[in-house]
Design a protein around this motif. Sequence first.
Motif, PDB file in Angstrom:
ATOM      1  N   GLN A 161      -0.057   6.751   1.141  1.00 38.89           N
ATOM      2  CA  GLN A 161       0.083   6.127  -0.183  1.00 38.89           C
ATOM      3  C   GLN A 161       0.312   7.190  -1.245  1.00 38.89           C
ATOM      4  OE1 GLN A 161      -3.269   4.392  -2.575  1.00 38.89           O
ATOM      5  NE2 GLN A 161      -2.232   2.463  -2.074  1.00 38.89           N
ATOM      6  N   GLY A 219       0.763  -1.235   0.000  1.00 37.65           N
ATOM      7  CA  GLY A 219       0.000   0.000   0.000  1.00 37.65           C
ATOM      8  C   GLY A 219       0.792   1.282   0.000  1.00 37.65           C
ATOM      9  N   GLU A 235      -2.274   3.543   4.356  1.00 44.61           N
ATOM     10  CA  GLU A 235      -3.035   4.099   3.226  1.00 44.61           C
ATOM     11  C   GLU A 235      -3.027   5.624   3.231  1.00 44.61           C
ATOM     12  OE1 GLU A 235      -5.881   3.561   6.637  1.00 44.61           O
ATOM     13  OE2 GLU A 235      -4.353   2.332   5.652  1.00 44.61           O
TER      14      GLU A 235
END
Length: 496
Positions: free
Chosen positions: A221, A103, A218
């Motif tokens: 990311q 991720g 995330e």
Amino acid sequence: MLKPLQEKCLLFFSLVQSHGRSLGAHIVGDEVLASCSKGPRGNEQYAAVFGAFVSGIAASVGMDFGAKVLASLAASFEEEYRKGDGLSLRNLTLLLAYLYMFGLCSSDLIYDLLTRLSQRLEELDVSTILTILQCCGMGLRRDDPAAMKDFVIGVQQQVQKLKTLPAGTQDGKTKISGKRMEFMLETICEIKNNKKRPKEESTPHNRLKKWLQKLRVEEVQLRGIKWDKLLDPNKKGQWWHSGDLETIVKDSTAEIADVIDAEVAEAQKMIHLASAQRMNTEARRAIFCIIMSGEDYLDAFEKILRLNLPGKQDREIVRVLVECCLQEKVFNKYYSLLAAKLCHHDKNHKFTLQYCLWDHFKQLDSMEMRRLANLARFLADLIGSFSLSLAVLKAMDFTDSAVLTSKVMMHFRILFETLFTQHSDNDIWNIFTRIASPPELENLRNGLELFIHQHLTKNDLTGSQIGPTETTSLIIIINKIKVAKKALANVSGVLL
């Protein structure tokens, strides 16, 4: 595997914090890339540990760390490609694939690299494409099927070009007949047709993913980053935030300008319309623009929640909504759906709506027929969806003939006809049962029975020259009235 990795991440996190993010990223990135590229031959477990390690530090330190490590990885990849070192290239490719799987980067970067490789399709390119597809091919297809389709088409076109080359030109025939090329094409076809079995992740890999999810990887990311951007020596500032914005601006500047112009024009039109509808405060104008420009009732509902109106200004939401509904030439169910959503979300909206409706009941005698009919159908929808109870009608005295003027009578006839014709017997039973037992609603029950008997049943039955459609509707209404009367006598309150 996980506990030592957590300890190492904490150690390097302290190093980065004490020596500065930029220097820390440079040191950690160089060490990781050196260890990984010269590590065991094509060892996925080795690459997975380093990928989780880099992702874990990036989640703890920030997006800039991950961006700088990826930039170093891209530079090392290109250097090993020029050297023709297949072993180092495979190890770096595996590291990149696991950074995607864990991720740290999105599928955009991997697809961009695959596109670059497919435009050459030399031996190292084919090997690298195979490595990526075998490691995370099905994940790429799942994340962006359209990009996978474009990649497959690009590979097929390039293969066709190579097939047309003479046997002695750039070793064209050798390329096409190579076993590795055939295997790559078979793998691509399996992924394209969803026939390749997803790679089963080992228990350690699942634990690493769960650990990184807890670190909220995330949130750091890198999205929309292109391979060329990672290799750009003139990167400045927070270049990793630009993502695909530069590409969009370069490729579709005119299109974006047109969209912005259209949105500005639409916004100005809404503001003028709000002023014309006497939306005389900033809050009312904002609510009006949201309601009238919503893609659907859910879109409008979410935008209204984001307004965060202070104090009692949230009462304006329902009042503006009702006014918009009444202004329509033909009743629009959009408003009743939005009102029902607001009532279910916050009971304060329900109370405000009730008082707003009572205010409009006082104005029925002076109201235009269009507004009167819209209000009746709006209220019928809310009662039919159980967002409001029939108890909202307790403000009306249905036994007072002085109150029941022609317009008032027309309003409530439309309301009950809509209610009876658009809802099932069970719904009608439950709607009227809700007001059957409370003692304080006895006057309302008696008034409704009288009104229904005098202004729905009696008048319709004595009407003359009605057509087949009206006859069918009349039969439906009479049957529903029977259900409603039984429900009003249902003192036990049993629902169906």
